[in-house]
Design an enzyme around this catalytic site. Structure first.
Site, PDB file in Angstrom:
ATOM      1  N   LYS A  90     -10.313  -4.264  -5.366  1.00 53.74           N
ATOM      2  CA  LYS A  90     -11.399  -3.341  -5.698  1.00 53.74           C
ATOM      3  C   LYS A  90     -10.871  -1.969  -6.119  1.00 53.74           C
ATOM      4  O   LYS A  90     -11.558  -1.213  -6.783  1.00 53.74           O
ATOM      5  CB  LYS A  90     -12.405  -3.227  -4.551  1.00 53.74           C
ATOM      6  CG  LYS A  90     -11.853  -2.922  -3.196  1.00 53.74           C
ATOM      7  CD  LYS A  90     -12.956  -3.095  -2.127  1.00 53.74           C
ATOM      8  CE  LYS A  90     -12.334  -3.312  -0.758  1.00 53.74           C
ATOM      9  NZ  LYS A  90     -13.197  -3.899   0.225  1.00 53.74           N
ATOM     10  N   LYS A  92       0.823  -1.216   0.000  1.00 55.20           N
ATOM     11  CA  LYS A  92       0.000   0.000   0.000  1.00 55.20           C
ATOM     12  C   LYS A  92       0.852   1.260   0.000  1.00 55.20           C
ATOM     13  O   LYS A  92       0.524   2.236  -0.657  1.00 55.20           O
ATOM     14  CB  LYS A  92      -0.951   0.004   1.195  1.00 55.20           C
ATOM     15  CG  LYS A  92      -2.097  -0.973   1.026  1.00 55.20           C
ATOM     16  CD  LYS A  92      -3.173  -0.749   2.059  1.00 55.20           C
ATOM     17  CE  LYS A  92      -4.303  -1.739   1.867  1.00 55.20           C
ATOM     18  NZ  LYS A  92      -5.274  -1.702   2.954  1.00 55.20           N
ATOM     19  N   LYS A 110      -3.256  -9.980  -7.232  1.00 57.35           N
ATOM     20  CA  LYS A 110      -4.532 -10.174  -6.543  1.00 57.35           C
ATOM     21  C   LYS A 110      -5.629  -9.275  -7.129  1.00 57.35           C
ATOM     22  O   LYS A 110      -5.369  -8.121  -7.490  1.00 57.35           O
ATOM     23  CB  LYS A 110      -4.324  -9.825  -5.056  1.00 57.35           C
ATOM     24  CG  LYS A 110      -5.507 -10.163  -4.190  1.00 57.35           C
ATOM     25  CD  LYS A 110      -5.351  -9.564  -2.798  1.00 57.35           C
ATOM     26  CE  LYS A 110      -6.712  -9.361  -2.184  1.00 57.35           C
ATOM     27  NZ  LYS A 110      -6.732  -8.459  -1.055  1.00 57.35           N
TER      28      LYS A 110
END
Ligand code: TRP
Length: 336
Positions: free
Chosen positions: A203, A115, A200
């Site tokens: 969203k 992130k 992965k």
């Protein structure tokens, strides 16, 4: 002697639209589990504050998420459905656990590394909430003396951290926290992107062709599956092989999860068909499944007063348990 049921805790972060990855990796298992465990299903709204996006309504997303929990078959009479911020003990325990966590162990968290690299100058641009995210997760889990945590594969490291923090405190103060065990299913615990099957499904992916959202309309689901990357073997071969055939393996895992049929049985049944035939079978099943889920979702979503009632009643029940654990640790720490 009546043996009491084990405690199971799981949560989803209400940030944006949920994907089939959320469903298959986590929520799919929830309704079956409510007969065998005392289940707590939490909407992790405080975790969502780590992402700041002006175009996104947290309020709507929280209610959307509760509706999905219900649509997936979670029964508020059997399980506790609640919103994290309605139980202030999560934040209180969070502070305490912060004081028993090490900077270096948090720096090792893969999800944080991923992130933070989205932003270049991370020391300046990354909020501390993102760094502390796993400790809030540990608070969620330890607050209820949780035995089992069904999660996707990417969350395993966070459960290990939770166990380390719990062990550290238990070693100092006696047995305060139950050590949680992650439940990760062999297949479907990490659904991958459709066009980049080594990454992965997320969203927040900017390329929406990579992701199937639970609320996608059926024609786009069909199109996304049709365009999904397979491989360039001369002969179509439907088999599970993550190394050599990540695209086909991913479609097989999706298919297996929504039909509840084992991957090896499916690959046997699908022997000899072409990739395009396989894709149309997968999109047929997935479309039927999504249509039904969406129908149930909208039935709940349009009844906000019911959703709030479920959440308030859930928070009340969750607090009873949460207060016990917090009192226990406060006492040991010498907080008067
Ligand atoms: N981090 C989880 C997610 O990615 C959500 C979550 C928050 C969670 N707290 C948890 C999952 C505790 C399991 C246990 O959606």
């Amino acid at each position: 002697m009546i043996l009491s049921k084990s405690i199971l805790f799981s949560a989803v972060q209400p940030s944006g639209k949920l994907t089939i990855g959320n469903y298959i990796g986590t929520m799919r298992h929830w309704s079956k589990m409510q007969n065998d465990y005392h289940c707590l299903y939490c909407v992790a709204d405080l975790h969502s504050l780590t992402i700041q996006d002006k175009n996104f309504s947290l309020r709507e997303s929280i209610l959307d998420t509760i509706s999905f929990y219900l649509a997936c078959g979670v029964d508020p009479n059997k399980s506790i459905i609640f919103i994290q911020s309605h139980v202030p003990q999560h934040s209180q325990l969070n502070w305490i656990l912060n004081c028993f966590s090490q900077f270096s162990e948090l720096l090792r968290m893969t999800q944080f590394k991923i992130k933070k690299t989205i932003k270049n100058n991370y020391i300046k641009n990354t909020n501390v909430g993102l760094f502390n995210y796993p400790i809030l997760m540990a608070s969620d889990i330890l607050l209820y003396q949780t035995n089992f945590v069904p999660v996707g594969r990417d969350q395993k490291q966070h459960i290990e951290l939770t166990r380390n923090i719990a062990n550290r405190i238990n070693a100092l103060y006696g047995n305060i926290f139950t050590l949680p065990v992650p439940l990760i299913s062999k297949y479907g615990s990490k659904i991958m992107s459709l066009l980049e099957p080594r990454k992965k499904m997320s969203k927040s992916d900017i390329n929406k062709k990579n992701v199937i959202f639970l609320l996608d309309d059926i024609p786009s689901v069909v199109l996304k599956i049709k365009n999904a990357v397979t491989d360039s073997e001369k002969l179509s071969r439907i088999c599970f092989d993550l190394e050599k055939k990540p695209g086909i393996s991913n479609l097989l895992e999706i298919f297996s999860s929504i039909t509840n049929k084992e991957v090896h049985i499916l690959s046997e049944e699908l022997k000899g068909i072409t990739y395009s035939e396989f894709k149309s079978i997968v999109s047929d099943h997935l479309s039927k499944f999504l249509l039904q889920l969406q129908k149930s979702y909208f039935k709940y979503r349009c009844n906000e007063s019911y959703l709030k009632k479920v959440a308030y009643e859930g928070a009340f029940k969750a607090q009873l348990k949460a207060k016990q654990t917090l009192n226990k640790i406060n006492l040991k720490l010498g907080l008067v």
